[in-house]
Scaffold this motif. Structure first.
Motif, PDB file in Angstrom:
ATOM      1  N   GLN A   1       1.128  -1.168   0.184  1.00 29.27           N
ATOM      2  CA  GLN A   1      -0.041   0.013  -0.073  1.00 29.27           C
ATOM      3  C   GLN A   1       0.714   1.291  -0.145  1.00 29.27           C
ATOM      4  N   TYR A   2       2.115   1.088   0.454  1.00 22.90           N
ATOM      5  CA  TYR A   2       3.033   2.057   0.472  1.00 22.90           C
ATOM      6  C   TYR A   2       3.730   2.511  -1.026  1.00 22.90           C
ATOM      7  N   ARG A   3       3.232   1.823  -1.967  1.00 24.23           N
ATOM      8  CA  ARG A   3       3.766   2.148  -3.386  1.00 24.23           C
ATOM      9  C   ARG A   3       3.972   3.633  -3.805  1.00 24.23           C
ATOM     10  N   ARG A   4       5.199   4.209  -4.034  1.00 28.95           N
ATOM     11  CA  ARG A   4       5.356   5.428  -4.564  1.00 28.95           C
ATOM     12  C   ARG A   4       4.912   6.442  -3.481  1.00 28.95           C
ATOM     13  N   LYS A   5       4.576   6.278  -2.442  1.00 27.01           N
ATOM     14  CA  LYS A   5       4.286   7.323  -1.298  1.00 27.01           C
ATOM     15  C   LYS A   5       5.161   8.177  -0.879  1.00 27.01           C
ATOM     16  N   LEU A   6       6.451   7.870  -1.084  1.00 27.79           N
ATOM     17  CA  LEU A   6       7.809   8.913  -0.898  1.00 27.79           C
ATOM     18  C   LEU A   6       8.244   9.543  -1.996  1.00 27.79           C
ATOM     19  N   ASN A   7       7.495   9.397  -3.090  1.00 25.21           N
ATOM     20  CA  ASN A   7       8.058  10.076  -4.374  1.00 25.21           C
ATOM     21  C   ASN A   7       8.300  11.329  -4.316  1.00 25.21           C
ATOM     22  N   ALA A   8       7.648  12.099  -3.490  1.00 24.90           N
ATOM     23  CA  ALA A   8       7.862  13.676  -3.465  1.00 24.90           C
ATOM     24  C   ALA A   8       9.030  13.981  -2.752  1.00 24.90           C
ATOM     25  N   ALA A   9       9.866  13.137  -2.272  1.00 25.61           N
ATOM     26  CA  ALA A   9      10.835  13.452  -1.459  1.00 25.61           C
ATOM     27  C   ALA A   9      12.154  13.428  -2.299  1.00 25.61           C
ATOM     28  N   ASP A  10      12.863  14.208  -2.198  1.00 24.25           N
ATOM     29  CA  ASP A  10      14.482  14.110  -2.918  1.00 24.25           C
ATOM     30  C   ASP A  10      15.205  12.894  -2.245  1.00 24.25           C
ATOM     31  N   VAL A  11      15.221  12.905  -1.126  1.00 23.72           N
ATOM     32  CA  VAL A  11      15.683  11.795  -0.234  1.00 23.72           C
ATOM     33  C   VAL A  11      14.988  11.098   0.661  1.00 23.72           C
ATOM     34  N   ALA A  12      14.531   9.779   0.112  1.00 29.02           N
ATOM     35  CA  ALA A  12      13.649   9.155   1.062  1.00 29.02           C
ATOM     36  C   ALA A  12      14.245   7.861   1.605  1.00 29.02           C
ATOM     37  N   VAL A  13      13.721   7.900   3.107  1.00 27.04           N
ATOM     38  CA  VAL A  13      14.230   7.035   4.069  1.00 27.04           C
ATOM     39  C   VAL A  13      13.294   6.295   4.871  1.00 27.04           C
ATOM     40  N   VAL A  14      13.588   5.029   5.199  1.00 31.63           N
ATOM     41  CA  VAL A  14      12.539   4.260   5.844  1.00 31.63           C
ATOM     42  C   VAL A  14      13.323   3.636   6.923  1.00 31.63           C
ATOM     43  N   TYR A  15      12.536   3.664   8.068  1.00 35.71           N
ATOM     44  CA  TYR A  15      13.289   3.058   9.445  1.00 35.71           C
ATOM     45  C   TYR A  15      12.291   2.121  10.011  1.00 35.71           C
ATOM     46  N   PHE A  16      12.861   0.730  10.224  1.00 36.00           N
ATOM     47  CA  PHE A  16      11.994  -0.053  11.091  1.00 36.00           C
ATOM     48  C   PHE A  16      12.934  -0.804  11.774  1.00 36.00           C
ATOM     49  N   ASN A  17      12.299  -1.451  12.932  1.00 35.36           N
ATOM     50  CA  ASN A  17      12.894  -2.154  13.949  1.00 35.36           C
ATOM     51  C   ASN A  17      12.375  -3.522  13.925  1.00 35.36           C
ATOM     52  N   PRO A  18      13.376  -4.442  13.710  1.00 36.37           N
ATOM     53  CA  PRO A  18      13.055  -5.781  13.276  1.00 36.37           C
ATOM     54  C   PRO A  18      12.616  -6.641  14.478  1.00 36.37           C
ATOM     55  N   GLN A  19      12.972  -6.073  15.798  1.00 41.68           N
ATOM     56  CA  GLN A  19      12.382  -6.521  17.000  1.00 41.68           C
ATOM     57  C   GLN A  19      10.921  -6.138  16.986  1.00 41.68           C
ATOM     58  N   THR A  20      10.455  -5.002  16.689  1.00 39.08           N
ATOM     59  CA  THR A  20       8.967  -4.658  16.751  1.00 39.08           C
ATOM     60  C   THR A  20       8.167  -5.714  15.718  1.00 39.08           C
ATOM     61  N   VAL A  21       8.832  -6.091  14.754  1.00 38.35           N
ATOM     62  CA  VAL A  21       8.088  -7.019  13.791  1.00 38.35           C
ATOM     63  C   VAL A  21       8.057  -8.502  14.304  1.00 38.35           C
ATOM     64  N   GLU A  22       9.193  -8.890  15.266  1.00 39.74           N
ATOM     65  CA  GLU A  22       9.053 -10.075  15.824  1.00 39.74           C
ATOM     66  C   GLU A  22       8.021 -10.038  16.970  1.00 39.74           C
ATOM     67  N   HIS A  23       8.148  -8.670  17.639  1.00 42.14           N
ATOM     68  CA  HIS A  23       7.207  -8.628  18.779  1.00 42.14           C
ATOM     69  C   HIS A  23       5.655  -8.721  18.617  1.00 42.14           C
ATOM     70  N   LYS A  24       5.447  -8.298  17.280  1.00 44.98           N
ATOM     71  CA  LYS A  24       4.155  -8.374  16.746  1.00 44.98           C
ATOM     72  C   LYS A  24       3.598  -9.732  16.025  1.00 44.98           C
ATOM     73  N   ARG A  25       4.728 -10.527  16.088  1.00 45.58           N
ATOM     74  CA  ARG A  25       4.559 -12.115  15.549  1.00 45.58           C
ATOM     75  C   ARG A  25       4.357 -11.957  14.085  1.00 45.58           C
ATOM     76  N   LEU A  26       4.895 -10.979  13.606  1.00 45.93           N
ATOM     77  CA  LEU A  26       4.695 -10.979  11.994  1.00 45.93           C
ATOM     78  C   LEU A  26       5.958 -11.512  11.211  1.00 45.93           C
ATOM     79  N   GLU A  27       5.613 -11.922  10.145  1.00 44.66           N
ATOM     80  CA  GLU A  27       6.707 -12.588   9.160  1.00 44.66           C
ATOM     81  C   GLU A  27       7.973 -11.727   8.959  1.00 44.66           C
TER      82      GLU A  27
END
Length: 460
Positions: free
Chosen positions: A373-399
């Motif tokens: 659903q995030y497809r091209r949602k950061l296109n307006a940015a000149d420098v686009a950055v995404v941060y996520f914490n793998p531990q949060t993924v694990e904590h939420k029991r996600l793939e």
């Protein structure tokens, strides 16, 4: 005797919630005997509760706090169905409310306005509150963020003829899967837009849209539905014929940008300068205007007030600036919000380099199926950055998700992806900060980054 004055001893199960702790403070200030419990309380809830001596001494659930002399228990969303305090309240036959049910009971004899939608509802609600206060109207409210000029996020009084409520579509409580906004039974409902979110609650687009249709269909005779007509699905819902219900569509307020400042274009009041910007905020202004018009606010009163509206907390909030650099943070935590906020900042400062950083933090955002659903949602940015914490993924029991999964989902090969907050900070500090803006978007904390220190370094 009214309901407000008759319920004097209230216990909150999950007192640390955003609305819950504000409601607890409001009832305390009204002279109620308020107690509460929670298994975890974060800032700013903890400090605000402590200020009024309402912070539980120990976290956890204590059935002995539930005594027969309680007038009511208010149950928060984060408590579980098997909560021991809830079990004790039921055993003693004490009335248990969700906070939406309680808010409705206290406003049953008032005109009720509910602001709903996937995005923009906090800002629109805040704009309406600002305009009403500026024009010295008497009203009650419930809003989802701190607003300048208001000490609390909830206000209940017997004298106010009107209440303005920010209402969301998510479950009311662990005992009640009804959308919160359905409990408020509005006379006027505004729906700002429909953009699928909370994949864990509404697994399909259709089930999500249905919640807003239910709200629109619930309006009473002589009620009004105000809606963004540029949203295709919402336009269908809004234009549906309903007996004796007024349909009021709106779109972006005419505006222009002059020297990086936005002004509204009006027929009778000329150019009206405002402090907020972006196409989404021009829609928010139009929505707020439509509601205020229904409430008897004149054009002159509205435009005089909206000039001084600075925005709700964490909504394109300016953290710091110098002659050539601005740093903003925004609560954007869903695809539509990320896109709108990024586009707004680039549109306002087209000649500045835009560094946009989004944290994937919610259950939906970290779900591999939803991530596209995030497809091209950061296109307006000149420098686009995404941060996520793998531990949060694990904590939420996600793939588990990889950096490449994220680049593929965002459809941006030059996307910078970080899973370590220290490395993210190092990267941001290494950039050349001149004629540039930084946008930090998250409902989280970017791994507890010290934003104040980061802003100081960037601004030099």
């Amino acid at each position: 005797m009214s309901q407000i004055s008759s319920l004097r001893k209230i216990h909150f199960i999950s007192i640390g919630g955003s609305v819950m702790h504000n409601l607890a403070i409001e009832l305390h200030l009204k002279g109620f005997a308020v107690t509460g419990s929670d298994d975890e309380i974060y800032e700013p809830s903890a400090s605000r509760l402590a200020k009024y001596d309402l912070l539980p001494a120990i976290t956890g659930w204590f059935p002995e706090k539930i005594t027969s002399d309680l007038d009511a228990v208010i149950l928060g969303m984060h408590a579980r169905q098997d909560n021991p305090e809830l079990a004790r309240a039921r055993e003693l036959g004490i009335k248990v409310y969700s906070y939406p049910e309680y808010i409705f009971e206290q406003s049953e004899n008032k005109q009720r306005v509910v602001i709903a939608g996937s995005h923009g509802k906090t800002t629109i609600t805040s704009m309406i509150l600002h305009v009403l206060k500026y024009n010295k109207r008497v009203f009650n409210y419930l809003v989802g963020a701190q607003v300048e000029g208001f000490d609390n996020m909830v206000k209940l009084s017997e004298s106010a003829p009107l209440i303005v409520i920010e209402g969301d579509e998510y479950f009311t409580s662990p005992l009640d899967p009804t959308p919160k906004f359905m409990h408020y039974q509005p006379h006027i409902a505004l729906i700002s837009g429909i953009s699928w979110d909370h994949f864990n609650v509404f697994p399909t687009w259709e089930s999500y849209v249905k919640q807003f249709e239910l709200l629109a269909d619930s309006l009473p005779k002589a009620g009004a539905i105000i809606f963004d007509e540029t949203d295709d699905m919402l336009d269908v819902i809004g234009q549906k014929e309903r007996a004796d219900v007024v349909n009021k569509p709106y779109n972006a307020h005419p505006s222009k940008i002059i020297h990086e400042k936005t002004v509204l274009i009006t027929a009778e009041h000329g150019e009206v300068p405002v402090l907020v910007f972006g196409a989404h905020n021009m829609k928010n202004i139009s929505g707020a205007y439509a509601v205020c018009e229904r409430l008897g606010v004149t054009d002159e009163e509205f435009y005089a007030a909206i000039q001084t509206f600075k925005g709700a907390s964490k909504r394109l909030e300016l953290l710091g600036s110098n002659a050539t650099v601005n740093v903003y943070r925004d609560f954007a935590h869903a695809p539509s919000k990320v896109e709108a906020t990024t586009a707004a900042l680039k549109g306002q400062f087209p000649d500045r380099t835009l560094v946009a950083c989004a944290e994937l933090h919610t259950f939906s955002s970290l779900n591999k199926v939803f991530l596209k659903q995030y497809r091209r949602k950061l296109n307006a940015a000149d420098v686009a950055v995404v941060y996520f914490n793998p531990q949060t993924v694990e904590h939420k029991r996600l793939e588990p998700i990889s950096e490449q999964d994220i680049r593929t989902a965002f459809k941006r090969d030059d996307l910078k992806v970080f899973t370590d907050s220290a490395e993210l900070v190092t990267f941001l500090k290494s950039l050349k900060w001149q004629e540039a803006n930084l946008l930090m978007m998250s409902s989280g904390t970017f791994g507890n980054i010290d934003l104040g220190e980061l802003v100081d370094v960037i601004l030099g």
